[in-house]
Design an enzyme around this catalytic site. Sequence first.
Site, PDB file in Angstrom:
ATOM      1  N   GLY A  58       0.867  -1.317   0.071  1.00 25.06           N
ATOM      2  CA  GLY A  58       0.025  -0.016   0.143  1.00 25.06           C
ATOM      3  C   GLY A  58       0.787   1.156  -0.006  1.00 25.06           C
ATOM      4  N   ARG A  99      -4.648   1.890   9.773  1.00 25.41           N
ATOM      5  CA  ARG A  99      -5.238   1.484  11.121  1.00 25.41           C
ATOM      6  C   ARG A  99      -4.430   2.025  12.185  1.00 25.41           C
ATOM      7  NH1 ARG A  99      -6.198  -3.534  13.901  1.00 25.41           N
ATOM      8  NH2 ARG A  99      -4.497  -4.435  12.311  1.00 25.41           N
ATOM      9  N   ALA A 139      -6.243  -9.959   2.396  1.00 24.47           N
ATOM     10  CA  ALA A 139      -7.506 -10.492   1.827  1.00 24.47           C
ATOM     11  C   ALA A 139      -8.339 -10.992   2.754  1.00 24.47           C
ATOM     12  CB  ALA A 139      -7.082 -11.555   0.715  1.00 24.47           C
ATOM     13  N   HIS A 157      -3.025 -15.623 -13.229  1.00 25.74           N
ATOM     14  CA  HIS A 157      -1.661 -15.160 -13.249  1.00 25.74           C
ATOM     15  C   HIS A 157      -0.927 -15.908 -12.219  1.00 25.74           C
ATOM     16  CE1 HIS A 157       1.431 -12.581 -11.499  1.00 25.74           C
ATOM     17  NE2 HIS A 157       1.517 -12.021 -12.887  1.00 25.74           N
ATOM     18  N   ASN A 158      -1.355 -15.850 -11.095  1.00 27.56           N
ATOM     19  CA  ASN A 158      -0.700 -16.430  -9.882  1.00 27.56           C
ATOM     20  C   ASN A 158      -0.625 -17.894 -10.083  1.00 27.56           C
ATOM     21  OD1 ASN A 158      -0.584 -13.828  -8.839  1.00 27.56           O
ATOM     22  ND2 ASN A 158      -0.907 -14.537  -6.682  1.00 27.56           N
ATOM     23  N   GLU A 201       2.080 -18.170 -12.509  1.00 27.54           N
ATOM     24  CA  GLU A 201       3.353 -18.181 -11.678  1.00 27.54           C
ATOM     25  C   GLU A 201       3.903 -19.410 -10.623  1.00 27.54           C
ATOM     26  OE1 GLU A 201       3.124 -14.312  -9.089  1.00 27.54           O
ATOM     27  OE2 GLU A 201       3.567 -15.776  -7.298  1.00 27.54           O
ATOM     28  N   TYR A 202       3.052 -20.039 -10.543  1.00 31.97           N
ATOM     29  CA  TYR A 202       3.451 -21.327  -9.608  1.00 31.97           C
ATOM     30  C   TYR A 202       3.873 -22.312 -10.663  1.00 31.97           C
ATOM     31  CZ  TYR A 202       0.780 -20.548  -5.016  1.00 31.97           C
ATOM     32  OH  TYR A 202       0.244 -20.048  -4.014  1.00 31.97           O
ATOM     33  N   LYS A 260       0.070 -18.651  -0.201  1.00 29.82           N
ATOM     34  CA  LYS A 260      -0.920 -18.182   0.711  1.00 29.82           C
ATOM     35  C   LYS A 260      -2.026 -18.485  -0.191  1.00 29.82           C
ATOM     36  CE  LYS A 260       1.191 -13.927   0.354  1.00 29.82           C
ATOM     37  NZ  LYS A 260       2.695 -14.289   0.216  1.00 29.82           N
TER      38      LYS A 260
HETATM   39  C1  6PG Z   1       2.519 -10.858  -7.610  1.00 30.23           C
HETATM   40  C2  6PG Z   1       2.487 -12.089  -6.786  1.00 30.23           C
HETATM   41  C3  6PG Z   1       2.116 -11.781  -5.203  1.00 30.23           C
HETATM   42  C4  6PG Z   1       2.477 -12.598  -4.212  1.00 30.23           C
HETATM   43  C5  6PG Z   1       2.420 -14.098  -4.758  1.00 30.23           C
HETATM   44  C6  6PG Z   1       2.905 -14.999  -3.439  1.00 30.23           C
HETATM   45  O1  6PG Z   1       2.169 -10.928  -8.662  1.00 30.23           O
HETATM   46  O2  6PG Z   1       3.039  -9.587  -7.500  1.00 30.23           O
HETATM   47  O3  6PG Z   1       1.952 -13.280  -7.174  1.00 30.23           O
HETATM   48  O4  6PG Z   1       0.796 -11.579  -5.553  1.00 30.23           O
HETATM   49  O5  6PG Z   1       3.814 -12.394  -3.992  1.00 30.23           O
HETATM   50  O6  6PG Z   1       0.810 -14.368  -4.212  1.00 30.23           O
HETATM   51  O7  6PG Z   1       2.141 -16.177  -3.484  1.00 30.23           O
HETATM   52  P1  6PG Z   1       2.420 -17.075  -2.644  1.00 30.23           P
HETATM   53  O8  6PG Z   1       2.845 -17.060  -1.270  1.00 30.23           O
HETATM   54  O9  6PG Z   1       1.244 -18.068  -2.714  1.00 30.23           O
HETATM   55  O10 6PG Z   1       3.656 -18.180  -3.287  1.00 30.23           O
END
Ligand code: 6PG
Length: 476
Positions: free
Chosen positions: A14, A33, A76, A185-186, A189-190, A260
């Site tokens: 943020g 906060r 979230a 996207h994530n 990424e995985y 996460k």
């Molecule tokens: C991004 C990343 C970000 C975060 C991941 C990590 O696009 O900038 O994806 O959102 O670093 O969500 O995800 P994990 O903790 O699930 O590996």
Amino acid sequence: ELAQIGVTGLAVMGRNLARNFARHGYRVAVHNRSYAKTTSLIDDHGDEGTFVPSESMRDFVASLEKPRRVVIMVKAGAATDAVIDELLGLLDEGDIVIDAGNAHFPDTRRREAALKERGLHFVGTGVSGGEEGALNGPSIMPGGSPESYQTLGPMLEEISAKVNGEPCCTHVGPDGAGHFVKMVHNGIEYADMQLIAEAYDLIRQGTGKSAAEIADIFRTWNSGDLESFLIEITADVLGHVDAKTGSAFVDIVLDQAEQKGTGRWTVQNALDLGVPITGIAEATFARALSGSVPQREAARKVLPADAEAWQVDDPDAFIEDVRLALYASKVVAYSQGFDQIAAASEEFDWNIDRGAMAKIWRGGCIIRARFLDRITEAYQRDPELPLLLADEYFTGAIGNSLAAWRRVVMAAARHGVPTPAFSSSLAYYDGVRAERLPAALIQGQRDFFGAHTYRRVDGDGTFHTEWSADRSESPA
Ligand code: 6PG
């Protein structure tokens, strides 16, 4: 003077987004906060632009011009709902609430519907690029109403990453579309991370090269087709030496990958939609396997490898095979992710332009890669492309990689090196291109034990065979 945009939630993401807006000349209202975070932002970075700090949410909202634009950047889930509740009593019709966290898209859909009833716009927005991206230009994936994008879009485009002068931000689609696309996207990424990890492991086990030597290999790869942020940072991570022990950093880190939840959500949704995103699923499960400590301990003691010791004959040739296999598997993972976007777009009536998604992923985000130019071009050639893999560029590229891909997967199996993402991607490739699949047999089994019926290749209609009687067939 009133602020043009506000950010509440000043943890690192943020805070950096607020600074990014301020650096682009916007007057930014800031709130957290606990006020200490707000004052530390002003103390440390107040000279970067115009910040309007407030201690209370009420003052924060009052410091914004109308229609107000409030970016929420908190954890979230429940924390986001709590902030929205607090804001609700303070906002006026037409104001825009932007959730820039990694929200689960069904939550975004629920929140959007609830805020709409009160005349407010809710814009679930994917933001990718980590801390560094948030500050210097992330990839931004906003959902919500097209109307809200008219006033909000230009600001988001301005702070986003740029590729050839084009912003890595576009209106993804209405309601939860933005957070959905960020979720996929994530997931990609995985998959990308797991594929890279498997490539590293194969090279290390097959050639005995050190982490530092493999770092150099990744550096070389980064100047070719595989050029990407994740390959680049992989080289850095592999080259890093632990100060305490002098060992390669990668050797002193506990081998249990955490998450996460965004990868898990992607897989859950793919199951709901019936889209085979096997690369992403295997990558997510590979993290789960790595964290299955008791199971790993039990297995390590008793499960034999029954595999040959491994030293490849020609390390350079093998490394090139791995590079090609990585590329091909990566195309599969993206192709699957884009299928999932298409399916959700249809299901929720979002009308997502996949080519535009490839375009805004070219810069700023974690999966940014040279390769996304090729995907963008593929969707330019055919916006309705039924399968990314089947685009002419990728059929050519995979054609060149196929023999290497098969050699790598065979070698991995022969030597007992787990390559769930490489192997499952190849299985998907062979499955999706097969003339006939053994699914026909599964239909027969289903009809046998449950009279679940089947269709025939030679005509319309649904049929059942009387398996326990005379095995005659009748229309169902
Ligand atoms: C991004 C990343 C970000 C975060 C991941 C990590 O696009 O900038 O994806 O959102 O670093 O969500 O995800 P994990 O903790 O699930 O590996």
